[in-house]
Scaffold this motif. Sequence first.
Motif, PDB file in Angstrom:
ATOM      1  N   GLN A  72      78.830  75.534  12.894  1.00 31.69           N
ATOM      2  CA  GLN A  72      78.626  74.663  11.734  1.00 31.69           C
ATOM      3  C   GLN A  72      79.871  73.826  11.443  1.00 31.69           C
ATOM      4  O   GLN A  72      79.762  72.663  11.081  1.00 31.69           O
ATOM      5  CB  GLN A  72      78.240  75.487  10.513  1.00 31.69           C
ATOM      6  CG  GLN A  72      76.839  76.029  10.594  1.00 31.69           C
ATOM      7  CD  GLN A  72      76.464  76.875   9.392  1.00 31.69           C
ATOM      8  OE1 GLN A  72      77.277  77.133   8.510  1.00 31.69           O
ATOM      9  NE2 GLN A  72      75.221  77.318   9.363  1.00 31.69           N
ATOM     10  N   GLU A  73      81.043  74.432  11.604  1.00 31.20           N
ATOM     11  CA  GLU A  73      82.293  73.681  11.409  1.00 31.20           C
ATOM     12  C   GLU A  73      82.373  72.514  12.389  1.00 31.20           C
ATOM     13  O   GLU A  73      82.730  71.408  12.017  1.00 31.20           O
ATOM     14  CB  GLU A  73      83.507  74.597  11.613  1.00 31.20           C
ATOM     15  CG  GLU A  73      83.778  75.532  10.478  1.00 31.20           C
ATOM     16  CD  GLU A  73      84.482  74.869   9.325  1.00 31.20           C
ATOM     17  OE1 GLU A  73      85.379  74.048   9.555  1.00 31.20           O
ATOM     18  OE2 GLU A  73      84.121  75.175   8.178  1.00 31.20           O
ATOM     19  N   ARG A  93      89.525  81.054  14.730  1.00 29.49           N
ATOM     20  CA  ARG A  93      88.660  80.609  15.824  1.00 29.49           C
ATOM     21  C   ARG A  93      88.393  81.687  16.866  1.00 29.49           C
ATOM     22  O   ARG A  93      87.795  81.435  17.889  1.00 29.49           O
ATOM     23  CB  ARG A  93      89.266  79.389  16.525  1.00 29.49           C
ATOM     24  CG  ARG A  93      89.257  78.135  15.683  1.00 29.49           C
ATOM     25  CD  ARG A  93      87.818  77.694  15.417  1.00 29.49           C
ATOM     26  NE  ARG A  93      87.733  76.458  14.665  1.00 29.49           N
ATOM     27  CZ  ARG A  93      87.596  76.400  13.355  1.00 29.49           C
ATOM     28  NH1 ARG A  93      87.568  77.498  12.643  1.00 29.49           N
ATOM     29  NH2 ARG A  93      87.510  75.237  12.750  1.00 29.49           N
ATOM     30  N   ASP A 138      82.387  68.493  11.630  1.00 32.77           N
ATOM     31  CA  ASP A 138      83.465  67.628  12.116  1.00 32.77           C
ATOM     32  C   ASP A 138      82.884  66.424  12.848  1.00 32.77           C
ATOM     33  O   ASP A 138      83.358  65.307  12.694  1.00 32.77           O
ATOM     34  CB  ASP A 138      84.406  68.396  13.047  1.00 32.77           C
ATOM     35  CG  ASP A 138      85.283  69.374  12.294  1.00 32.77           C
ATOM     36  OD1 ASP A 138      85.364  69.294  11.054  1.00 32.77           O
ATOM     37  OD2 ASP A 138      85.884  70.241  12.962  1.00 32.77           O
ATOM     38  N   SER A 156      86.579  78.668   8.118  1.00 28.99           N
ATOM     39  CA  SER A 156      86.938  77.428   7.436  1.00 28.99           C
ATOM     40  C   SER A 156      88.455  77.292   7.273  1.00 28.99           C
ATOM     41  O   SER A 156      88.992  76.194   7.322  1.00 28.99           O
ATOM     42  CB  SER A 156      86.267  77.385   6.061  1.00 28.99           C
ATOM     43  OG  SER A 156      86.574  76.203   5.388  1.00 28.99           O
TER      44      SER A 156
END
Length: 67
Positions: A55-56, A23, A60, A19
């Motif tokens: 999930q991120e 990455r 988005d 979060s």
Amino acid sequence: MYVCLCVGVTDRDIANAVSDGARSWREVRETTGCAGQCGKCACTGKSVMREAISQELTMDLDLAYAV
């Protein structure tokens, strides 16, 4: 859930690192210390990281279509 018992890293710690912008596995390891000792948690840690990144990206995309 604890992912790395040596350092006490949880799945939530890994998700927080993602979060905050991590990455890659290297970035997650540097941020959390996960897999820095015995390394037995590396496979589980990578799996948790991939799920958190997924999930991120999904969140988005959801925000991109919110009108």
